[in-house]
Write an enzyme that holds these catalytic residues in place. Structure first.
Site, mmCIF file in Angstrom:
data_model
loop_
_atom_site.group_PDB
_atom_site.id
_atom_site.type_symbol
_atom_site.label_atom_id
_atom_site.label_comp_id
_atom_site.label_asym_id
_atom_site.label_seq_id
_atom_site.Cartn_x
_atom_site.Cartn_y
_atom_site.Cartn_z
ATOM 1 N N GLU A 1 -42.827 29.131 90.311
ATOM 2 C CA GLU A 1 -43.932 28.251 90.714
ATOM 3 C C GLU A 1 -44.455 28.599 92.025
ATOM 4 O OE1 GLU A 1 -42.793 24.197 90.294
ATOM 5 O OE2 GLU A 1 -42.821 24.372 88.134
ATOM 6 N N HIS B 1 -34.109 18.164 97.274
ATOM 7 C CA HIS B 1 -34.780 17.970 96.137
ATOM 8 C C HIS B 1 -34.087 16.894 95.320
ATOM 9 C CE1 HIS B 1 -36.724 21.690 96.793
ATOM 10 N NE2 HIS B 1 -35.661 22.276 96.568
ATOM 11 N N ARG C 1 -35.503 9.890 79.631
ATOM 12 C CA ARG C 1 -34.431 9.142 79.662
ATOM 13 C C ARG C 1 -35.010 7.992 80.643
ATOM 14 N NH1 ARG C 1 -33.011 10.645 85.088
ATOM 15 N NH2 ARG C 1 -33.224 12.711 85.220
#
Ligand code: ADP
Ligand code: ADP
Ligand code: MG
Length: 664
Positions: free
Chosen positions: A200, A235, A297
């Site tokens: 990305e 992250h 979830r």
């Protein structure tokens, strides 16, 4: 609605799910590994079943065992929590085959979003903006490097099966590409059994903004606004909030619509999160957000959404799973105020966020001023087998500033002893100027890491209070026990007492003099400082030093002292100079000094009736206090020493009348 559900998880999320189930009158079944037999989630459940040894692969991830427990207990449905089996489509298939409902999306929806590359391709097709990059099949290293060049550096290599911040490498220069690629592949292979990657564009000044979505089995889908999770380390989310600071209304609308489009594209039923990366190099703009991934979830940070919308997302999950339509339409869902969540972990921030383990000898969570979701109680253990989360501290205020103030106050009121926590790091973040202004991006923590993890030096007050505690001088002034009361105001003001203390491995002798009623001179620097204890309530003190009144909490567990002062926790060890025990020196009819020392307190006179184990003498020896107790019931025959007297070892301090003269 279900009558009984099984929660295939542990810790705070298992407890969180059970709270709602209980409120709705649904019976709960807990499962536990050997390490969790005494855990809070087991105690909370209506029924609990052991599913195996501590390692997750032998317990919480055992699909067949979980299905067996459903059969045995009669649970009709399974809530997976987050982590563990929550995003495992094979688990959902196995439950389907057994006729048990999965409280979550279909196996197909999970598969569609399970791999980041396929999910991106799907979203692109559905018209959802995705992060520019390469997310196709071909995985030849040379080819991937060419793709990275086309995208333009910096790029981010991601393991397509990755999660929890793992398997990601940022590459700033083509020279670093090959080695970053192989390490991302290795990590993907090792952690997820899949070494394939996508590449990305690394978004310049990124903010992580995600949208809570909900779908039902009737084709409806809505969103419950956004959460900003830009405060991250490696992250991983650290503090989350809702709504996103300074979010323009047109952008909120565009992101909400894109998220609902994404959910509808996969016929999504249940709670889900569409994570977007936002390029804020030119501020928040409705054309600068890109789909990153979908988490199929309930998310760790779902409470901030609950706080601003007033909805219970677990209740929504249960409704949807049982076949009911969504309880609200888009137009009925509103939000108000501002919410934060901080993740309190047992980890050592200054030591590189090393996960810590230990027994929570003292645990005071701020549940009077905040919502606290926690899976542990005082005395519980943070074990090495699972995520070291202690609690999520969640606040809601009328606006961002007020909520942030509440978060800081709640974190400062958090007191944990027995294992290190990241509380200091979290409070430092709350005080961060940029964060306070809402000027957040995912690089904020890294840029200021050094100051955020720096621990304040041990304040003199902490040492002084520890010394007073070590010397037994911090007992309640109005104690009904005369022996306690003596500690404060004896005539031994002339006597100098020493407390040996160890701070970060360095030993220090602290001299204390009694000046008056709960007033002490403590020698820490050149000139002694005067401390006066104003009130003592258990481990809580109000004290005055240099005219200022302050509050501190000192907790002691064996030789470990933790002083909570000004929102920080300071650890002090009282070194075991000698392996003495409290009973040393008592024999038959006499109390004998077990070592040379100073008789600090002597609480007996001839003729007194005493009972076995009644403390009679405090002897200070080798900087430690030793309490000498009555060896048996009896009458004091003679007192041979005075308080304040220095005695040799073997000196007889007290004698009891011979035992045949006392009725026992
Ligand atoms: P979410 O996206 O729901 O906030 P994350 O992506 O942060 O969740 O975390 C996903 C999984 O990783 C969860 O199961 C969580 O328990 C686990 N996890 C998150 N933070 C940590 C941490 N600091 N240490 C260990 N595990 C963590
Ligand atoms: P995971 O499955 O581990 O949660 P994500 O794809 O959600 O992986 O990314 C985790 C974090 O990495 C994001 O929250 C963001 O901080 C950062 N990140 C991911 N993609 C990009 C990107 N293209 N540019 C900049 N940062 C990114
Ligand atoms: Mg993610």
């Amino acid at each position: 609605m279900f009558k009984k559900i099984l929660i295939a998880n542990r810790g705070e999320i298992a407890c969180r799910v059970m709270e709602t189930a209980k409120r709705l009158g649904i019976k709960t079944v807990a499962v536990y590994s050997d390490a969790d037999a005494g855990s809070k989630h087991v105690a909370m459940a209506d029924e609990a079943y052991r599913i195996g040894p501590a390692p997750v692969s032998e317990s919480y991830l055992k699909v067949e065992t979980l299905i067996d427990v459903c059969r045995k207990s009669g649970a009709e449905a399974v809530h997976p929590g987050y982590g563990f089996l929550s995003e495992n489509p094979d688990f959902v298939d196995a439950l389907d085959a057994a006729g048990i409902t999965f409280i979550g999306p279909s196996a197909d929806s999970i598969r569609a979003m399970g791999l980041k590359d396929a999910a991106k391709a799907l979203m692109e097709k559905a018209g959802v903006p995705v992060v520019p990059g390469y997310h196709r099949e071909t995985q030849d290293a040379g080819f991937l490097k060419i793709q990275a060049g086309k995208i333009g550096y910096p790029v981010l290599i991601k393991a397509r099966a990755g999660g929890g911040g793992k398997g990601m490498r940022r590459v700033d220069h083509p020279d670093e590409f090959m080695s970053a690629l192989s390490s991302a592949q290795r990590e993907g292979e090792a952690s997820f059994g899949d070494g394939r990657v996508l590449i990305e564009k690394y978004v310049a000044k990124p903010r992580h903004i995600e949208i809570q979505v909900f779908g039902d089995k009737h084709g409806n889908a809505v969103h419950l606004f956004e959460r900003d999770c830009s405060l991250q380390r490696r992250h991983q989310k650290v503090i989350e909030e809702a709504p996103a600071p300074d979010m323009p209304e047109d952008m909120r609308k565009a992101m909400g619509e894109a998220a609902v489009k994404a959910a509808k594209a996969i016929n999504y039923a249940g709670a889900g999160t569409i994570e977007f990366i936002v390029d804020v190099s030119e501020g928040l703009r409705a054309d600068r957000f890109y789909f990153m991934e979908m988490n199929t979830r309930l998310q760790v940070e779902h409470p901030v959404t609950e706080m601003i919308t007033g909805e219970d997302l677990v209740e929504w999950q249960l409704l949807v799973a049982s076949g009911k339509p969504l309880p609200k339409t888009q137009g009925d869902i509103t939000f108000s105020g501002h919410a934060f969540e901080a993740r309190l972990y047992a980890e050592d921030a200054p030591k590189g966020f090393l996960p810590a383990i230990g027994t929570l000898t003292h645990l005071n969570l701020p549940d009077e001023q905040a919502r606290v979701d926690s899976g542990v109680r005082p005395g519980d253990e943070i074990s090495p087998f699972y995520d070291p989360m202690i609690a999520k501290v969640i606040v809601h205020g009328p606006n961002r500033e007020a909520a942030l103030g509440q978060l800081l106050a709640s974190l400062e009121a958090t007191k944990v002893a027995g294992c290190v926590t990241n509380a200091g790091f979290l409070t430092a973040l709350c005080r961060h100027e940029g964060f306070a202004k809402g000027d957040v991006d995912t690089g904020l923590i890294d840029r200021d890491l050094e100051s955020l993890v720096s621990e304040p030096d041990m304040p003199e007050d902490a040492l002084a209070l520890a010394a007073l505690t070590a010397l037994g001088l911090t007992k309640a002034p109005k104690s009904s026990d005369p022996f306690d009361a003596l500690a404060g105001w004896r005539i031994w003001s002339a006597s100098r007492q020493f407390a040996l203390m160890e701070v970060a491995g360095d030993r220090q002798d602290v001299e204390v003099q009694v000046l008056g009623d709960h007033e002490y001179a403590v020698h820490l620097g050149e000139t002694p400082a005067t401390y006066k204890l104003i009130s003592i309530d258990g481990s809580k003190f109000t004290y005055v030093r240099d005219g200022g009144r302050k509050l501190a909490v000192v907790v002691r567990s064996d030789n470990d002292l933790t002083v909570f002062l000004g929102g920080h926790a300071y650890s002090i060890v009282l070194p075991d100079v000698m392996s003495s025990d409290d009973d040393a020196g008592e024999a038959g009819d006499q109390i004998i000094a077990p070592m040379p020392g100073l008789v600090k307190v002597l609480n007996a006179s001839a003729g007194d009736a005493v009972t076995k184990d009644q403390p009679l003498v405090i002897l200070e020896a080798m900087k430690m206090e030793h309490t000498l107790k009555a060896p048996r019931d009896g009458i004091i025959a003679e007192v041979m020493a005075d308080a304040g007297e220095q005695v040799l070892d073997g000196t007889v301090l007290l004698a009891l009348e011979a035992s045949n003269e006392t009725a026992s």
